[in-house]
Design a protein around this motif. Structure first.
Motif, PDB file in Angstrom:
ATOM      1  N   GLN A  70       1.128  -1.174  -0.160  1.00 12.28           N
ATOM      2  CA  GLN A  70       0.250   0.021  -0.126  1.00 12.28           C
ATOM      3  C   GLN A  70       0.924   0.959   0.150  1.00 12.28           C
ATOM      4  O   GLN A  70       0.531   2.640  -0.431  1.00 12.28           O
ATOM      5  CB  GLN A  70      -1.081   0.247   1.449  1.00 12.28           C
ATOM      6  N   ARG A  71       1.796   1.758   0.746  1.00  7.33           N
ATOM      7  CA  ARG A  71       2.965   2.583   0.674  1.00  7.33           C
ATOM      8  C   ARG A  71       4.181   2.778  -0.131  1.00  7.33           C
ATOM      9  O   ARG A  71       4.176   3.885  -1.100  1.00  7.33           O
ATOM     10  CB  ARG A  71       3.725   1.987   1.598  1.00  7.33           C
ATOM     11  N   TYR A  72       3.689   1.376  -1.365  1.00  9.25           N
ATOM     12  CA  TYR A  72       4.634   1.710  -2.642  1.00  9.25           C
ATOM     13  C   TYR A  72       4.332   0.894  -3.302  1.00  9.25           C
ATOM     14  O   TYR A  72       5.454  -0.390  -3.923  1.00  9.25           O
ATOM     15  CB  TYR A  72       6.074   1.425  -1.945  1.00  9.25           C
ATOM     16  N   VAL A  81       6.916  -4.180  -9.793  1.00 13.48           N
ATOM     17  CA  VAL A  81       8.252  -4.379 -10.188  1.00 13.48           C
ATOM     18  C   VAL A  81       8.845  -5.595  -9.710  1.00 13.48           C
ATOM     19  O   VAL A  81       9.405  -6.533 -10.498  1.00 13.48           O
ATOM     20  CB  VAL A  81       8.965  -3.409 -10.361  1.00 13.48           C
ATOM     21  N   ALA A  82       9.239  -4.939  -8.760  1.00 11.07           N
ATOM     22  CA  ALA A  82      10.080  -6.195  -7.788  1.00 11.07           C
ATOM     23  C   ALA A  82       8.820  -7.736  -8.061  1.00 11.07           C
ATOM     24  O   ALA A  82      10.016  -8.751  -7.836  1.00 11.07           O
ATOM     25  CB  ALA A  82      10.090  -5.599  -6.309  1.00 11.07           C
ATOM     26  N   THR A  83       7.862  -7.584  -7.342  1.00 14.85           N
ATOM     27  CA  THR A  83       7.170  -9.138  -8.039  1.00 14.85           C
ATOM     28  C   THR A  83       7.065  -9.273  -8.975  1.00 14.85           C
ATOM     29  O   THR A  83       6.942 -10.759  -8.770  1.00 14.85           O
ATOM     30  CB  THR A  83       5.613  -8.575  -7.318  1.00 14.85           C
ATOM     31  N   CYS A 102       8.697 -12.852  -9.648  1.00 10.16           N
ATOM     32  CA  CYS A 102       8.492 -14.327 -10.568  1.00 10.16           C
ATOM     33  C   CYS A 102       8.790 -15.099 -11.560  1.00 10.16           C
ATOM     34  O   CYS A 102       8.094 -16.125 -12.130  1.00 10.16           O
ATOM     35  CB  CYS A 102       6.489 -13.677 -11.181  1.00 10.16           C
ATOM     36  N   PHE A 103       9.291 -13.849 -12.550  1.00  2.40           N
ATOM     37  CA  PHE A 103      10.052 -14.370 -13.544  1.00  2.40           C
ATOM     38  C   PHE A 103      11.078 -15.973 -12.955  1.00  2.40           C
ATOM     39  O   PHE A 103      11.708 -16.350 -14.043  1.00  2.40           O
ATOM     40  CB  PHE A 103      11.010 -13.375 -14.167  1.00  2.40           C
TER      41      PHE A 103
END
Length: 107
Positions: A75-77, A83-85, A89-90
């Motif tokens: 919720q904050r970022y 992008v990190a997720t 996942c990749f």
């Protein structure tokens, strides 16, 4: 012609008052609906009562509510987490494909 917001006077207003149910009229509802029995205490209610009676349970409950009301990282970022997720996942998908390739290569 009268508008709906205007108060009505005359015989029509007297007819509306007569149609209302007064306390002297008996109700057509059965007795169990008019005076329902008190709700039964279930096993879950008894366990919840026993847990809340423990010392420190109120403080623990307030801490739990505060933890539930906090702002999560996503919720904050939100964009940074997206992008990190994506990269996470990749990496997991790539690792699964390489593991399957290695297993098929051994056969």
């Amino acid at each position: 012609m009268a508008t709906p917001n205007e108060s009505r006077t005359g015989p029509a207003a007297a007819d509306d008052r007569r149609m209302l149910r007064t306390p002297q009229q008996p109700s057509s509802l059965p007795e169990w609906m008019l005076n329902p029995p008190p709700p039964r205490r279930t096993v879950g209610d008894r366990l919840a009562g026993a847990v809340t009676a423990l010392p420190g349970a109120a403080r623990l409950r307030r801490r739990w509510w505060a933890w539930q009301g906090r702002r999560r990282l996503h919720q904050r970022y939100p964009n940074a987490v997206k992008v990190a997720t994506f990269f996470l996942c990749f990496a997991v998908a790539l690792a699964l494909v390489l593991a399957a390739n290695a297993l098929f290569g051994m056969a």
